[in-house]
Write an enzyme that holds these catalytic residues in place. Structure first.
Site, PDB file in Angstrom:
ATOM      1  N   ASN A  43       1.285  -1.103   0.256  1.00 17.61           N
ATOM      2  CA  ASN A  43      -0.370   0.156   0.110  1.00 17.61           C
ATOM      3  C   ASN A  43       0.867   1.613  -0.198  1.00 17.61           C
ATOM      4  O   ASN A  43       1.332   1.225   1.029  1.00 17.61           O
ATOM      5  CB  ASN A  43      -0.997   0.389   0.694  1.00 17.61           C
ATOM      6  CG  ASN A  43      -0.472  -0.177   2.510  1.00 17.61           C
ATOM      7  OD1 ASN A  43       0.243  -0.783   2.787  1.00 17.61           O
ATOM      8  ND2 ASN A  43      -1.247   0.486   4.080  1.00 17.61           N
ATOM      9  N   GLU A  45       0.038   5.442   0.413  1.00 16.41           N
ATOM     10  CA  GLU A  45      -0.773   6.165   1.177  1.00 16.41           C
ATOM     11  C   GLU A  45      -0.053   7.415   0.839  1.00 16.41           C
ATOM     12  O   GLU A  45       0.784   8.171  -0.508  1.00 16.41           O
ATOM     13  CB  GLU A  45      -0.689   6.226   2.710  1.00 16.41           C
ATOM     14  CG  GLU A  45      -1.344   4.996   2.899  1.00 16.41           C
ATOM     15  CD  GLU A  45      -1.734   5.027   4.521  1.00 16.41           C
ATOM     16  OE1 GLU A  45      -0.971   6.036   4.974  1.00 16.41           O
ATOM     17  OE2 GLU A  45      -2.073   4.000   4.657  1.00 16.41           O
ATOM     18  N   CYS A  54      -3.762   0.083  -2.858  1.00 15.92           N
ATOM     19  CA  CYS A  54      -3.983  -0.295  -2.069  1.00 15.92           C
ATOM     20  C   CYS A  54      -2.475  -1.750  -2.440  1.00 15.92           C
ATOM     21  O   CYS A  54      -2.969  -1.337  -3.471  1.00 15.92           O
ATOM     22  CB  CYS A  54      -5.124  -1.074  -1.893  1.00 15.92           C
ATOM     23  SG  CYS A  54      -5.626   0.132  -0.823  1.00 15.92           S
ATOM     24  N   GLU A  56      -3.158  -4.190  -2.699  1.00 19.36           N
ATOM     25  CA  GLU A  56      -3.834  -6.183  -3.811  1.00 19.36           C
ATOM     26  C   GLU A  56      -3.484  -4.767  -5.278  1.00 19.36           C
ATOM     27  O   GLU A  56      -3.395  -5.356  -6.504  1.00 19.36           O
ATOM     28  CB  GLU A  56      -5.119  -6.094  -4.070  1.00 19.36           C
ATOM     29  CG  GLU A  56      -5.150  -6.815  -1.951  1.00 19.36           C
ATOM     30  CD  GLU A  56      -5.385  -5.457  -1.305  1.00 19.36           C
ATOM     31  OE1 GLU A  56      -4.868  -4.841  -1.001  1.00 19.36           O
ATOM     32  OE2 GLU A  56      -6.141  -5.654  -0.491  1.00 19.36           O
ATOM     33  N   CYS A  90     -10.903  -4.353   0.440  1.00 20.37           N
ATOM     34  CA  CYS A  90     -11.645  -3.679   0.046  1.00 20.37           C
ATOM     35  C   CYS A  90     -12.709  -3.547  -1.037  1.00 20.37           C
ATOM     36  O   CYS A  90     -11.399  -4.712  -1.902  1.00 20.37           O
ATOM     37  CB  CYS A  90     -11.170  -2.015   0.031  1.00 20.37           C
ATOM     38  SG  CYS A  90     -10.334  -1.208  -0.964  1.00 20.37           S
ATOM     39  N   CYS A  93     -10.917  -3.178  -4.450  1.00 23.43           N
ATOM     40  CA  CYS A  93      -9.796  -3.739  -4.924  1.00 23.43           C
ATOM     41  C   CYS A  93     -10.525  -5.812  -5.527  1.00 23.43           C
ATOM     42  O   CYS A  93      -9.886  -5.642  -6.335  1.00 23.43           O
ATOM     43  CB  CYS A  93      -8.448  -3.717  -3.823  1.00 23.43           C
ATOM     44  SG  CYS A  93      -8.152  -2.762  -3.564  1.00 23.43           S
TER      45      CYS A  93
HETATM   46 ZN   LIG Z   1      -7.874  -1.990  -1.807  1.00 26.61          ZN
END
Ligand SMILES: [Zn+2]
Length: 130
Positions: A43, A45, A54, A56, A90, A93
């Site tokens: 990830n 940010e 993210c 993934e 999430c 993703c």
């Molecule tokens: Zn995600």
């Protein structure tokens, strides 16, 4: 071919590359292409939170950037989630996984966590496709 435990270990290692100064939640992921190719991601940010990526998504988009169009498995692990339920993907993703035909999703939260295997159908039923 890496087995599931090795994929989770690689995801956990990928989390070391995380840039997560805001959440302190380091996540790593591995995307396995249909030809067995392995791509990792973490990830990343951003101070403007919606600009974050993210793990993934990073792994899948890296695979796709290298010409992969079908991804069989995604493994995801979080190295900071003590006691957490796991670093489940999430919704965004899950939709990204749907685009590239992901079938299996492996999830683990920490060193002692069992590896949980899910199908994308379980995680994102009735998904949007064209
Ligand atoms: Zn995600």
């Amino acid at each position: 071919m890496m087995d599931d435990d090795a994929l989770i270990a690689a995801a956990r290692a990928a989390a070391e590359g995380s840039y997560s100064p805001y959440s302190k939640f380091r996540v790593g992921a591995v995307a396995v292409g249909s030809g067995g190719e392995i791509f990792t991601g973490a990830n990343v940010e951003n101070a403007a939170y919606p600009a974050s990526s993210c793990a993934e998504a990073t792994a899948i988009n890296t695979a796709v950037s290298h010409g992969v169009r079908k991804i069989d498995t995604v493994a995801v692990a979080c190295v900071d989630a003590e006691g957490a339920e796991g670093a489940y993907p999430c919704g965004r993703c899950r939709q990204i996984m749907a685009e590239f035909g992901v079938e299996r999703v492996l999830v683990s939260a920490g060193e002692d966590s069992e590896v949980r295997e899910h199908t994308l159908d379980e995680l994102l039923p009735h998904r949007f496709t064209l």
